[in-house]
Write a protein that holds these residues in place. Structure first.
Motif, PDB file in Angstrom:
ATOM      1  N   ALA A 114      41.674  35.378  34.255  1.00 31.49           N
ATOM      2  CA  ALA A 114      40.660  35.525  33.295  1.00 31.49           C
ATOM      3  C   ALA A 114      40.465  37.063  33.299  1.00 31.49           C
ATOM      4  O   ALA A 114      40.527  37.787  34.154  1.00 31.49           O
ATOM      5  CB  ALA A 114      39.144  34.798  34.112  1.00 31.49           C
ATOM      6  N   GLU A 115      39.852  37.207  32.043  1.00 29.04           N
ATOM      7  CA  GLU A 115      39.480  38.692  31.719  1.00 29.04           C
ATOM      8  C   GLU A 115      38.430  39.149  32.722  1.00 29.04           C
ATOM      9  O   GLU A 115      38.522  40.201  33.368  1.00 29.04           O
ATOM     10  CB  GLU A 115      38.814  38.662  30.321  1.00 29.04           C
ATOM     11  N   ASP A 116      37.455  38.380  32.971  1.00 30.70           N
ATOM     12  CA  ASP A 116      36.411  38.773  33.932  1.00 30.70           C
ATOM     13  C   ASP A 116      36.499  38.152  35.263  1.00 30.70           C
ATOM     14  O   ASP A 116      35.956  36.831  35.328  1.00 30.70           O
ATOM     15  CB  ASP A 116      34.895  38.301  33.513  1.00 30.70           C
ATOM     16  N   ILE A 117      37.554  38.488  36.225  1.00 31.06           N
ATOM     17  CA  ILE A 117      37.714  37.779  37.281  1.00 31.06           C
ATOM     18  C   ILE A 117      36.682  37.552  38.296  1.00 31.06           C
ATOM     19  O   ILE A 117      36.654  36.442  38.826  1.00 31.06           O
ATOM     20  CB  ILE A 117      38.963  38.165  38.025  1.00 31.06           C
ATOM     21  N   ASP A 118      35.565  38.414  38.427  1.00 28.09           N
ATOM     22  CA  ASP A 118      34.322  38.349  39.058  1.00 28.09           C
ATOM     23  C   ASP A 118      33.677  36.981  38.810  1.00 28.09           C
ATOM     24  O   ASP A 118      33.252  36.198  39.435  1.00 28.09           O
ATOM     25  CB  ASP A 118      33.478  39.615  38.871  1.00 28.09           C
ATOM     26  N   ALA A 119      33.644  36.834  37.243  1.00 27.19           N
ATOM     27  CA  ALA A 119      32.947  35.722  36.735  1.00 27.19           C
ATOM     28  C   ALA A 119      33.534  34.286  37.055  1.00 27.19           C
ATOM     29  O   ALA A 119      33.086  33.259  37.512  1.00 27.19           O
ATOM     30  CB  ALA A 119      32.440  35.762  35.385  1.00 27.19           C
ATOM     31  N   ALA A 120      34.950  34.522  36.911  1.00 25.74           N
ATOM     32  CA  ALA A 120      35.684  33.422  37.206  1.00 25.74           C
ATOM     33  C   ALA A 120      35.664  32.935  38.715  1.00 25.74           C
ATOM     34  O   ALA A 120      35.587  31.674  39.025  1.00 25.74           O
ATOM     35  CB  ALA A 120      36.956  33.606  36.777  1.00 25.74           C
ATOM     36  N   ALA A 121      35.597  33.800  39.699  1.00 20.51           N
ATOM     37  CA  ALA A 121      35.455  33.517  40.933  1.00 20.51           C
ATOM     38  C   ALA A 121      33.989  32.975  41.218  1.00 20.51           C
ATOM     39  O   ALA A 121      33.691  31.811  41.978  1.00 20.51           O
ATOM     40  CB  ALA A 121      35.527  35.072  41.850  1.00 20.51           C
ATOM     41  N   ARG A 122      33.008  33.498  40.634  1.00 21.46           N
ATOM     42  CA  ARG A 122      31.515  32.641  40.869  1.00 21.46           C
ATOM     43  C   ARG A 122      31.586  31.374  40.228  1.00 21.46           C
ATOM     44  O   ARG A 122      31.198  30.603  40.905  1.00 21.46           O
ATOM     45  CB  ARG A 122      30.791  33.788  40.086  1.00 21.46           C
ATOM     46  N   LYS A 171      30.036  34.924  50.021  1.00 22.97           N
ATOM     47  CA  LYS A 171      30.743  34.655  48.912  1.00 22.97           C
ATOM     48  C   LYS A 171      31.793  33.756  49.511  1.00 22.97           C
ATOM     49  O   LYS A 171      32.584  33.752  50.648  1.00 22.97           O
ATOM     50  CB  LYS A 171      31.517  35.786  48.157  1.00 22.97           C
ATOM     51  N   LEU A 172      32.087  32.498  48.713  1.00 20.78           N
ATOM     52  CA  LEU A 172      33.062  31.565  49.265  1.00 20.78           C
ATOM     53  C   LEU A 172      34.502  31.922  48.506  1.00 20.78           C
ATOM     54  O   LEU A 172      35.498  31.519  48.950  1.00 20.78           O
ATOM     55  CB  LEU A 172      32.482  30.200  48.755  1.00 20.78           C
ATOM     56  N   VAL A 173      34.300  32.484  47.445  1.00 19.15           N
ATOM     57  CA  VAL A 173      35.538  32.770  46.467  1.00 19.15           C
ATOM     58  C   VAL A 173      35.319  34.264  45.984  1.00 19.15           C
ATOM     59  O   VAL A 173      34.208  34.765  45.619  1.00 19.15           O
ATOM     60  CB  VAL A 173      35.728  31.889  45.234  1.00 19.15           C
ATOM     61  N   THR A 174      36.517  35.206  46.123  1.00 14.54           N
ATOM     62  CA  THR A 174      36.340  36.541  45.587  1.00 14.54           C
ATOM     63  C   THR A 174      37.681  36.782  45.172  1.00 14.54           C
ATOM     64  O   THR A 174      38.555  36.125  44.815  1.00 14.54           O
ATOM     65  CB  THR A 174      35.980  37.236  46.851  1.00 14.54           C
ATOM     66  N   HIS A 175      37.684  38.206  45.012  1.00 16.79           N
ATOM     67  CA  HIS A 175      39.261  38.755  44.354  1.00 16.79           C
ATOM     68  C   HIS A 175      39.464  39.906  44.960  1.00 16.79           C
ATOM     69  O   HIS A 175      38.592  40.554  45.536  1.00 16.79           O
ATOM     70  CB  HIS A 175      39.340  38.785  42.790  1.00 16.79           C
ATOM     71  N   ARG A 185      44.613  39.208  43.076  1.00 17.84           N
ATOM     72  CA  ARG A 185      44.619  37.784  43.409  1.00 17.84           C
ATOM     73  C   ARG A 185      43.118  37.316  43.638  1.00 17.84           C
ATOM     74  O   ARG A 185      42.032  37.985  43.912  1.00 17.84           O
ATOM     75  CB  ARG A 185      45.238  37.799  45.147  1.00 17.84           C
ATOM     76  N   MET A 186      42.951  36.050  43.416  1.00 17.18           N
ATOM     77  CA  MET A 186      41.655  35.469  43.529  1.00 17.18           C
ATOM     78  C   MET A 186      41.930  34.517  44.825  1.00 17.18           C
ATOM     79  O   MET A 186      42.954  34.212  45.076  1.00 17.18           O
ATOM     80  CB  MET A 186      41.342  34.326  42.493  1.00 17.18           C
ATOM     81  N   THR A 187      40.963  34.431  45.729  1.00 18.08           N
ATOM     82  CA  THR A 187      41.178  33.655  46.863  1.00 18.08           C
ATOM     83  C   THR A 187      39.684  33.426  47.535  1.00 18.08           C
ATOM     84  O   THR A 187      38.562  33.881  47.230  1.00 18.08           O
ATOM     85  CB  THR A 187      41.581  34.928  47.981  1.00 18.08           C
ATOM     86  N   ILE A 188      39.887  32.212  48.447  1.00 18.67           N
ATOM     87  CA  ILE A 188      38.750  31.888  49.023  1.00 18.67           C
ATOM     88  C   ILE A 188      38.388  32.590  50.268  1.00 18.67           C
ATOM     89  O   ILE A 188      39.388  33.511  50.573  1.00 18.67           O
ATOM     90  CB  ILE A 188      38.869  30.357  49.589  1.00 18.67           C
TER      91      ILE A 188
END
Ligand code: 6PG
Length: 247
Positions: A114-122, A171-175, A185-188
């Motif tokens: 995603a362009e905004d990986i932070d928003a995608a992680a949230r 946070k449960l999910v971050t990058h 990378r995105m990760t739990i």
């Protein structure tokens, strides 16, 4: 690692290790479905679990698991499109999900591209919080958390270089940007890993022998994988003889 319930199994070959992992996976998924009508599962990427997924996709196992009652999540994802050969989703889809009667509305891909990986992680975290029941500490609880481990001791995409991400408590999910890969990378995170009812680590291959010795032989908790300490269930570790040869 001593304060948690841990069971380490060493099998002769990678295939035998995959078969043991498949047995544990199936047992715990079936128990979750019996107990609560659904199994919330987080799957690992990389190469090691392919043989496990192929076993789970085999006719015999596919018929034995009511896949329509399984909710699939991913422990981590690379910053590539889901149809990219590097994608963990792509690998799991090809080796397992395409061969099961899975309900695709219950398969939740991480969008690390995603362009905004932070928003995608949230957003991914919101899906987990919405669908998974919380434990007594309010942490969403997976029934089955499948993990691998890299030769540097990373698990999911919690790499040694991820710094404060390893200490995340909310946070449960971050990058995380991984310099050695030159990629995001995105990760739990560990809070959700350690709230799981069951954690299953499948680790095979000669290249993992040193790190397996450090983690399981010397109890080196400085490694990211050393922070896998499920509060509720058993940490099942399945190794092949090559990965366990220095233990
Ligand atoms: C990934 C995985 C990762 C994997 C380890 C081990 O995206 O690569 O989720 O955490 O489990 O890197 O990878 P191998 O199984 O390929 O050795």
């Amino acid at each position: 690692m001593s304060e948690i319930r841990r069971d380490i199994k060493v099998e002769h070959t990678p295939q035998a290790a995959a078969m043991t992992a498949a047995r544990i996976f199936k047992e715990q998924v079936l128990k979750a479905i019996d107990d609560r009508g659904v199994a919330h599962v987080s799957l690992a990427g990389g190469t090691t679990p392919r043989s496990l997924y192929e076993l789970l996709a085999s006719r015999s196992t596919t018929d034995e698991i009511p896949w329509g009652h399984v909710e699939i999540f991913f422990g981590d994802e690379r910053d590539v499109p889901l149809d990219d050969v590097e994608s963990n989703y792509h690998m799991v889809q090809r080796t397992l999900l395409d061969h099961t009667p899975i309900d695709w509305s219950r398969v939740h891909a991480m969008r690390a591209d995603a362009e905004d990986i932070d928003a995608a992680a949230r957003e991914y975290e919101g899906t987990i919080r919405h669908l998974l029941p919380p434990d007594a500490q309010g942490m969403p609880q997976f029934d089955m958390m499948l993990l691998g481990m890299g030769s540097d001791g990373h698990t999911a995409s919690l790499f040694p270089s991820c710094g404060e991400t390893l200490n995340e408590t909310q946070k449960l999910v971050t990058h995380c940007y991984v310099p050695v890969l030159g990629r995001r990378r995105m990760t739990i995170t560990f809070p959700v890993i350690n709230a799981s009812r069951n954690v299953l680590m499948l680790i095979t291959g000669n290249d993992k022998a040193e790190i397996v010795k450090r983690l399981f032989g010397k109890g080196d908790t400085s490694l990211p994988a050393g922070r896998v300490k499920p509060r509720h269930g058993t940490l099942n570790v399945v190794l092949d003889e090559e990965a366990a040869r220095l233990l």
